[in-house]
Design an enzyme around this catalytic site. Structure first.
Site, short mmCIF file in Angstrom:
data_model
loop_
_atom_site.label_atom_id
_atom_site.label_comp_id
_atom_site.label_asym_id
_atom_site.label_seq_id
_atom_site.Cartn_x
_atom_site.Cartn_y
_atom_site.Cartn_z
N LYS A 121 0.83 -1.22 0.00
CA LYS A 121 0.00 0.00 0.00
C LYS A 121 0.86 1.26 0.00
CE LYS A 121 -4.36 -1.99 1.14
NZ LYS A 121 -5.33 -2.37 2.16
N ARG A 177 -3.42 -10.11 4.72
CA ARG A 177 -3.89 -10.12 3.32
C ARG A 177 -2.76 -9.58 2.46
NH1 ARG A 177 -6.19 -6.69 -0.35
NH2 ARG A 177 -7.83 -7.56 -1.65
#
Ligand code: HH2
Length: 289
Positions: free
Chosen positions: A229, A264
């Site tokens: 991210k 994840r």
């Protein structure tokens, strides 16, 4: 020291032990526009092959999404989302019993995915987008992931402000867990997720990772999705998501040590290695205490 609580996670007719070792959820975006793997798995056979590859690499869960939720992404019509994900889930299920989660905010997509063999609903809007989602979760007793997001993918990155991000996210998760339970979802089915990158600045994301032990107080197992991210890109000055692997592994090690039950991730092999190492260290630490 963070002692991770052991939970039995109910996912339809399966019981998954969480907390003895960290579970790895491999990301499979059957989309043209996801921020990291967009376009790689739009072809159903490539998507199925990637899912089976991640399962062979050690992923415990494959999270399948047909709609990108990157900042500014446009919503996908429901028929298109179903067309992308359902055949892929059916094909994976024919060949593997790996746990499958459907990453969607739409109840119809979730229902069709569960019929096709999915075990878990991953709703990044924590049952807020589609009022029928909580009923499907309650009826099917699917595992559910309830995630915090401020706003929607279209609006969430326009100047998010919090007094205390950890407190606000924690009380939101408590409230959504209560809502789910009041509507018939069993607590044993619920996993909570602080929603790294969803309506947060880089500093907010770092604070949430620092505050994981506090967030784990919600009483449900915790899932963390930090992989590749943009806050990692910002800290490390890595513009391209594919260059954020090492940073993602650093975040993974940190999150496991501070109580995450599930990660994840895009990079399954490396994350499994990190988890095994940190899990081993934690077991030693706990057994000495
Ligand atoms: N992050 C993304 C999507 N779904 N679900 C949960 N529970 N937690 C997350 O942190 C999370 C999520 C965004 O990442 P990705 O799927 O890789 O990209 P895109 O949304 O562009 O498809």
């Amino acid at each position: 020291m963070t002692t991770r609580r052991i939970h039995n996670w109910q996912c339809r007719d399966r019981t998954v032990v969480l907390g003895r070792r960290t579970l790895v959820m491999g990301i499979l975006n059957v989309t043209p526009d996801s921020f990291s793997d967009g376009g790689n798995y739009s072809d159903p056979s490539a998507a199925v092959a990637r899912a089976l590859e991640m399962a062979a690499q050690g992923a415990d869960i494959i999270d399948i999404g047909g709609e990108s939720t990157r900042p500014g992404a446009q919503p996908v019509p429901i028929e298109e989302e179903i067309r992308r994900v359902v055949p892929v889930i059916e094909k994976i299920r024919e060949q593997s019993d790996v746990l499958l989660s459907i990453d969607t905010m739409k109840a119809e997509t979730a229902g069709r995915a569960l019929e096709a063999g999915a075990d878990i609903i991953n709703d990044i809007s924590a049952f807020e987008t589609d009022p029928r989602m909580v009923d499907i979760a309650a009826e099917t007793q699917a595992g559910v992931v309830l995630m915090h997001m401020k706003g929607s993918p279209q609006t969430m990155q326009s100047n998010p402000v919090y007094d205390s991000v950890v407190q606000e996210v924690g009380s939101y998760l408590d409230q959504r867990i209560r809502f789910a339970e009041q509507n018939g979802v069993r607590r044993e089915c619920i996993v909570a997720d602080p929603g790294i990158g969803f309506g947060k600045t880089s500093e907010h994301n770092l604070e949430l990772l620092r505050g994981l032990p506090e967030l784990a107080q919600c009483g449900c197992p915790v899932l963390v999705g930090a992989s590749r991210k943009s806050f990692i890109g910002k800290v490390l000055d890595r513009e391209n998501p594919s260059e954020r692997r090492a940073g993602s592994l650093g975040a993974a090690a940190w999150a496991v040590q501070r109580g995450a039950h599930i990660l994840r991730v895009h990079d399954v092999i490396d994350t499994c290695d990190v988890c095994r190492l940190v899990d081993t260290l934690l077991v030693g630490e706990h057994s000495c205490s």
